[in-house]
Design a protein around this motif. Structure first.
Motif, PDB file in Angstrom:
ATOM      1  N   ASN A 123      28.991 -31.021   9.199  1.00  0.00           N
ATOM      2  CA  ASN A 123      28.948 -32.123  10.182  1.00  0.00           C
ATOM      3  C   ASN A 123      28.135 -33.302   9.655  1.00  0.00           C
ATOM      4  O   ASN A 123      28.487 -34.461   9.867  1.00  0.00           O
ATOM      5  N   HIS A 124      27.044 -32.966   8.977  1.00  0.00           N
ATOM      6  CA  HIS A 124      26.144 -34.011   8.477  1.00  0.00           C
ATOM      7  C   HIS A 124      26.484 -34.494   7.072  1.00  0.00           C
ATOM      8  O   HIS A 124      25.876 -35.436   6.584  1.00  0.00           O
ATOM      9  N   GLY A 125      27.413 -33.801   6.426  1.00  0.00           N
ATOM     10  CA  GLY A 125      27.727 -34.168   5.043  1.00  0.00           C
ATOM     11  C   GLY A 125      26.617 -33.790   4.075  1.00  0.00           C
ATOM     12  O   GLY A 125      26.337 -34.506   3.113  1.00  0.00           O
ATOM     13  N   ILE A 126      25.990 -32.659   4.351  1.00  0.00           N
ATOM     14  CA  ILE A 126      24.913 -32.174   3.475  1.00  0.00           C
ATOM     15  C   ILE A 126      25.322 -30.814   2.915  1.00  0.00           C
ATOM     16  O   ILE A 126      25.655 -29.914   3.692  1.00  0.00           O
ATOM     17  N   PRO A 127      25.327 -30.643   1.599  1.00  0.00           N
ATOM     18  CA  PRO A 127      25.618 -29.298   1.082  1.00  0.00           C
ATOM     19  C   PRO A 127      24.634 -28.283   1.681  1.00  0.00           C
ATOM     20  O   PRO A 127      23.458 -28.617   1.881  1.00  0.00           O
ATOM     21  N   VAL A 128      25.136 -27.084   1.980  1.00  0.00           N
ATOM     22  CA  VAL A 128      24.313 -26.077   2.674  1.00  0.00           C
ATOM     23  C   VAL A 128      22.974 -25.872   1.970  1.00  0.00           C
ATOM     24  O   VAL A 128      21.924 -25.734   2.607  1.00  0.00           O
ATOM     25  N   GLU A 179      28.295 -15.222   8.026  1.00  0.00           N
ATOM     26  CA  GLU A 179      28.821 -16.171   9.015  1.00  0.00           C
ATOM     27  C   GLU A 179      27.604 -16.872   9.601  1.00  0.00           C
ATOM     28  O   GLU A 179      26.672 -16.203  10.053  1.00  0.00           O
ATOM     29  N   SER A 180      27.601 -18.179   9.556  1.00  0.00           N
ATOM     30  CA  SER A 180      26.370 -18.859   9.944  1.00  0.00           C
ATOM     31  C   SER A 180      26.649 -20.205  10.589  1.00  0.00           C
ATOM     32  O   SER A 180      27.531 -20.950  10.150  1.00  0.00           O
ATOM     33  N   THR A 181      25.885 -20.525  11.618  1.00  0.00           N
ATOM     34  CA  THR A 181      26.034 -21.833  12.271  1.00  0.00           C
ATOM     35  C   THR A 181      25.590 -22.952  11.329  1.00  0.00           C
ATOM     36  O   THR A 181      25.997 -24.106  11.482  1.00  0.00           O
ATOM     37  N   ALA A 182      24.792 -22.586  10.338  1.00  0.00           N
ATOM     38  CA  ALA A 182      24.262 -23.594   9.404  1.00  0.00           C
ATOM     39  C   ALA A 182      25.370 -24.269   8.601  1.00  0.00           C
ATOM     40  O   ALA A 182      25.245 -25.428   8.216  1.00  0.00           O
ATOM     41  N   VAL A 183      26.478 -23.522   8.373  1.00  0.00           N
ATOM     42  CA  VAL A 183      27.539 -24.070   7.524  1.00  0.00           C
ATOM     43  C   VAL A 183      28.236 -25.249   8.213  1.00  0.00           C
ATOM     44  O   VAL A 183      28.416 -26.314   7.621  1.00  0.00           O
ATOM     45  N   ALA A 230      22.481 -18.805   5.424  1.00  0.00           N
ATOM     46  CA  ALA A 230      23.524 -19.167   4.462  1.00  0.00           C
ATOM     47  C   ALA A 230      22.918 -19.859   3.241  1.00  0.00           C
ATOM     48  O   ALA A 230      23.333 -19.620   2.108  1.00  0.00           O
ATOM     49  N   LYS A 231      21.935 -20.703   3.479  1.00  0.00           N
ATOM     50  CA  LYS A 231      21.287 -21.407   2.364  1.00  0.00           C
ATOM     51  C   LYS A 231      20.650 -20.397   1.406  1.00  0.00           C
ATOM     52  O   LYS A 231      20.836 -20.470   0.190  1.00  0.00           O
ATOM     53  N   CYS A 232      19.908 -19.451   1.976  1.00  0.00           N
ATOM     54  CA  CYS A 232      19.271 -18.416   1.141  1.00  0.00           C
ATOM     55  C   CYS A 232      20.315 -17.635   0.364  1.00  0.00           C
ATOM     56  O   CYS A 232      20.132 -17.332  -0.817  1.00  0.00           O
TER      57      CYS A 232
END
Lengths: 98, 277
Positions: free
Chosen positions: B224-229, B215-219, B237-239
């Motif tokens: 929001n920005h339209g950028i894949p994680v 669970e991550s705020t990054a997602v 989450a990216k890692c």
């Protein structure tokens, strides 16, 4: 009493993951029976109920059909609670077998 | 260079809102980042959202259904990502006609995509209706996205049953690789006994683990920005998605302990830069 139930609640919420696991194991074993016919158990329950009702007056909620899977073996558990002094419906002679 | 046979990977789950689109975008972007020519296809006809998650919603002109109905050709509908040159998006249409996805049409387009791409990532809609069935029918492998929560696990089990019986591979008696991806995982809640553990979910679903996304705020930030994680800033989450893709490519086994991404992420923070994956 309310304090006691509060404690009970606390205990329950702490083990909610365990409860989830057990509920899922049952639900999933239903789904996997009979080549993926997820509805198989409710059909079975329905037919069992109609057979039982032919002989005994039972409440719908008092018939409990469960399929439990433990390792490689599945157990079909049928639990029927008869009302006290079970009223046998229409006078069938062979009811004692029940 | 002789291109090896393209691989079709379906991202599916049964239940909605568990992170299929997020996962499709993240996995496709990471595959492209690693140099594999990848297209991600939105099968959610009527409710397209992949374009938003990929950040290309303003560039959609033609879509999947237009190509099926021969109103446009594939090259007109494919959107090339502005960040990764190997990454393309085929958006879903907004039509309400659910029958627009015909099996013949889908097969024709997938075959065309196979000529150009190494990986075709199919973002399945929720449910087990036509769109979902079409997304998984031609797949070679499946990623089953599951939240550690009862309804999601149950639906994943249903979809695994569908994968085992209603795919082209199943019909031909071929094995289909299925991977479990657990998303929105909270180690803290698991330790408190409030959430199903990785082991619990894995034992119930009984398919190999591909990865665990915390669970991550990054997602939400990424969407929001339209950028894949996986194209966004360094995050847990990216890692975790990068590890999952490594596992998908057969490079390393899934790290069920979460030590993998945790130590990488923290290590990366300490060094202020992440070692390239």
């Amino acid at each position: 009493m309310s304090i006691f139930s509060k404690f009970l609640e606390l205990g329950n919420s702490r083990k909610s993951a365990k409860v989830a696991r057990e509920r899922l194991q049952i639900v999933v074993s239903y789904q996997r029976t009979e080549g993926g016919d997820a509805d198989f158990l409710s059909k079975l329950r329905h037919e069992l109920l109609s057979v039982i009702c032919k002989y005994v007056k039972v409440d719908r909620d008092q018939v409990n059909v469960q399929l439990k899977r433990t390792g490689s073996c599945s157990v079909l558990e049928l639990n029927i609670t008869l009302p006290t002094g079970a009223e046998l419906s229409i006078g069938e002679p062979d009811l004692k077998i029940l | 260079m002789a291109k090896s046979e393209a691989k079709i990977i379906v991202i599916t789950s049964g239940k909605g809102g568990v992170g299929k689109t997020t996962t499709s975008a993240a996995i496709a972007a990471e595959l492209a980042h690693r140099g594999h020519k990848t297209v991600v296809v939105d099968f959610d006809i009527g409710l397209r959202n992949l374009d938003l998650i990929m950040g290309c919603e303003r560039r959609v002109i033609f879509d999947f259904v237009n190509v099926i109905q021969n109103d446009a050709n594939l090259s007109q509908a494919l959107i090339r990502d502005k960040r990764e040159e190997n990454l393309f998006v085929l958006p879903a249409s907004q039509t309400r006609d659910k029958d627009a996805l015909t099996q013949e049409g889908v097969e024709r387009i997938l075959n065309e995509l196979k000529k150009d791409f190494e990986y075709i990532v199919c973002d399945s809609p929720a449910g087990i209706e036509r769109g979902a069935l079409m997304a998984l029918y031609f797949a070679d492998e499946a990623v089953v996205v599951t939240n550690p929560e009862v309804s999601s696990v149950r639906d994943s089990d249903r979809i695994i049953g569908v994968l085992n019986s209603k795919t082209k591979r199943a019909e031909q008696g071929q094995e289909m690789k299925k991977h479990l991806l657990i998303t929105r995982y909270s180690q803290y809640r698991v330790q408190r006994g409030e959430m199903l553990s990785i082991k619990d979910v894995q034992e119930i679903l009984a398919i190999p683990l591909l990865g665990v996304i915390p669970e991550s705020t990054a997602v939400l930030n990424a969407s929001n920005h339209g950028i894949p994680v996986t194209l966004g800033n360094a995050s847990d989450a990216k890692c975790a998605y990068q590890d999952a893709v490594a596992c998908l490519l057969g490079e390393e086994p899934a790290s069920a302990s979460q030590k993998g991404w945790k130590s990488k992420f923290l290590g990366g923070l300490r060094l202020f830069s992440r070692s390239p994956a």
